[in-house]
Motif scaffolding. Sequence first.
Motif, PDB file in Angstrom:
ATOM      1  N   ARG A 131       0.869  -1.172   0.000  1.00 19.20           N
ATOM      2  CA  ARG A 131       0.000   0.000   0.000  1.00 19.20           C
ATOM      3  C   ARG A 131       0.910   1.226   0.000  1.00 19.20           C
ATOM      4  N   CYS A 132       1.130   1.815  -1.155  1.00 16.97           N
ATOM      5  CA  CYS A 132       2.007   2.982  -1.279  1.00 16.97           C
ATOM      6  C   CYS A 132       1.172   4.256  -1.295  1.00 16.97           C
ATOM      7  N   ARG A 133       1.652   5.274  -0.576  1.00 19.35           N
ATOM      8  CA  ARG A 133       1.041   6.593  -0.624  1.00 19.35           C
ATOM      9  C   ARG A 133       2.128   7.606  -0.929  1.00 19.35           C
ATOM     10  N   GLU A 134       1.740   8.762  -1.430  1.00 20.65           N
ATOM     11  CA  GLU A 134       2.719   9.799  -1.761  1.00 20.65           C
ATOM     12  C   GLU A 134       3.463  10.227  -0.505  1.00 20.65           C
ATOM     13  N   GLY A 135       4.786  10.347  -0.624  1.00 20.79           N
ATOM     14  CA  GLY A 135       5.616  10.730   0.511  1.00 20.79           C
ATOM     15  C   GLY A 135       6.306   9.557   1.174  1.00 20.79           C
ATOM     16  N   ASP A 136       5.816   8.326   0.942  1.00 19.68           N
ATOM     17  CA  ASP A 136       6.471   7.145   1.509  1.00 19.68           C
ATOM     18  C   ASP A 136       7.837   6.948   0.862  1.00 19.68           C
ATOM     19  N   THR A 137       8.754   6.347   1.617  1.00 23.51           N
ATOM     20  CA  THR A 137      10.047   5.968   1.057  1.00 23.51           C
ATOM     21  C   THR A 137       9.968   4.510   0.641  1.00 23.51           C
ATOM     22  N   VAL A 138      10.436   4.197  -0.571  1.00 21.95           N
ATOM     23  CA  VAL A 138      10.399   2.819  -1.057  1.00 21.95           C
ATOM     24  C   VAL A 138      11.796   2.357  -1.433  1.00 21.95           C
ATOM     25  N   VAL A 139      12.054   1.068  -1.215  1.00 21.75           N
ATOM     26  CA  VAL A 139      13.286   0.431  -1.676  1.00 21.75           C
ATOM     27  C   VAL A 139      12.903  -0.383  -2.899  1.00 21.75           C
ATOM     28  N   VAL A 140      13.598  -0.156  -4.009  1.00 21.55           N
ATOM     29  CA  VAL A 140      13.268  -0.820  -5.271  1.00 21.55           C
ATOM     30  C   VAL A 140      14.461  -1.641  -5.754  1.00 21.55           C
ATOM     31  N   GLY A 141      14.159  -2.718  -6.461  1.00 20.95           N
ATOM     32  CA  GLY A 141      15.193  -3.583  -7.015  1.00 20.95           C
ATOM     33  C   GLY A 141      15.062  -3.679  -8.518  1.00 20.95           C
ATOM     34  N   GLN A 142      16.190  -3.799  -9.195  1.00 22.20           N
ATOM     35  CA  GLN A 142      16.185  -3.875 -10.656  1.00 22.20           C
ATOM     36  C   GLN A 142      15.710  -5.250 -11.107  1.00 22.20           C
ATOM     37  N   LEU A 192      10.282  -3.396  -3.408  1.00 16.60           N
ATOM     38  CA  LEU A 192      10.593  -4.525  -2.521  1.00 16.60           C
ATOM     39  C   LEU A 192      10.191  -4.241  -1.081  1.00 16.60           C
ATOM     40  N   LYS A 193      10.144  -2.955  -0.715  1.00 19.22           N
ATOM     41  CA  LYS A 193       9.876  -2.595   0.673  1.00 19.22           C
ATOM     42  C   LYS A 193       9.327  -1.178   0.716  1.00 19.22           C
ATOM     43  N   VAL A 194       8.330  -0.944   1.571  1.00 21.09           N
ATOM     44  CA  VAL A 194       7.752   0.388   1.740  1.00 21.09           C
ATOM     45  C   VAL A 194       7.998   0.840   3.167  1.00 21.09           C
ATOM     46  N   ILE A 195       8.597   2.024   3.319  1.00 25.30           N
ATOM     47  CA  ILE A 195       8.806   2.628   4.632  1.00 25.30           C
ATOM     48  C   ILE A 195       7.839   3.800   4.712  1.00 25.30           C
ATOM     49  N   PRO A 196       6.757   3.676   5.521  1.00 28.08           N
ATOM     50  CA  PRO A 196       5.742   4.739   5.549  1.00 28.08           C
ATOM     51  C   PRO A 196       6.328   6.062   6.010  1.00 28.08           C
ATOM     52  N   ALA A 197       5.792   7.151   5.436  1.00 24.32           N
ATOM     53  CA  ALA A 197       6.229   8.497   5.824  1.00 24.32           C
ATOM     54  C   ALA A 197       5.773   8.785   7.238  1.00 24.32           C
ATOM     55  N   GLY A 198       6.544   9.610   7.948  1.00 21.71           N
ATOM     56  CA  GLY A 198       6.151  10.010   9.301  1.00 21.71           C
ATOM     57  C   GLY A 198       4.830  10.739   9.272  1.00 21.71           C
ATOM     58  N   GLY A 199       4.125  10.689  10.383  1.00 20.27           N
ATOM     59  CA  GLY A 199       2.783  11.280  10.447  1.00 20.27           C
ATOM     60  C   GLY A 199       2.788  12.781  10.203  1.00 20.27           C
ATOM     61  N   LYS A 200       2.501  13.188   8.989  1.00 23.90           N
ATOM     62  CA  LYS A 200       2.436  14.613   8.678  1.00 23.90           C
ATOM     63  C   LYS A 200       1.157  15.224   9.220  1.00 23.90           C
TER      64      LYS A 200
END
Length: 166
Positions: free
Chosen positions: A126-137, A150-158
């Motif tokens: 579940r990706c939302r704008e502002g989240d940090t994502v790790v992507v693989g080729q 590969l991994k979603v790191i949710p953005a801090g509570g804005k």
Amino acid sequence: SLHHSRDSKMTEQTEKAFQKQLGISNRHAGIISKKTPGKNGARWYKNVGLGFKTPKEAIEGNFIDKKCPFTGNVSIRGRILSGTVHSTKMKNTITIRRQYLHFITKYQRYEKRHKNMSVHCSPAFRCREGDTVVVGQCRPLCKTVRFNVLKVIPAGGKTSGAFGKF
């Protein structure tokens, strides 16, 4: 119509063509549906390696995505990058923004630059704008997409309070 309703419990059928996982035969759908997800051919998934955990949604979910690195026919190899989600308007694809500094020799200073990159995002995330994502080729998935989330790191509570998602 009875046959169709039994299959729709197994997977989400939203396309005109019947969606199924490669290599999983649907002959014994009645038998498989009684078993737990991910056991004995009910749902096929894999570990992509490199220390990335397979998301719970990929194991227990009922989506079909042939370009998903966990449940589809895509292998991750090459570069691992990270960026922030810039746009989620496409179906199963997001745009990430990667910022970097470029050195100007004449002035001995840096300038900010960025590149946008189209990345396939599996329905397991579940990706939302502002989240940090790790992507693989991976292999080219379409004209512009060569990377997979590969991994979603949710953005801090804005937003404030417990109603941040609404």
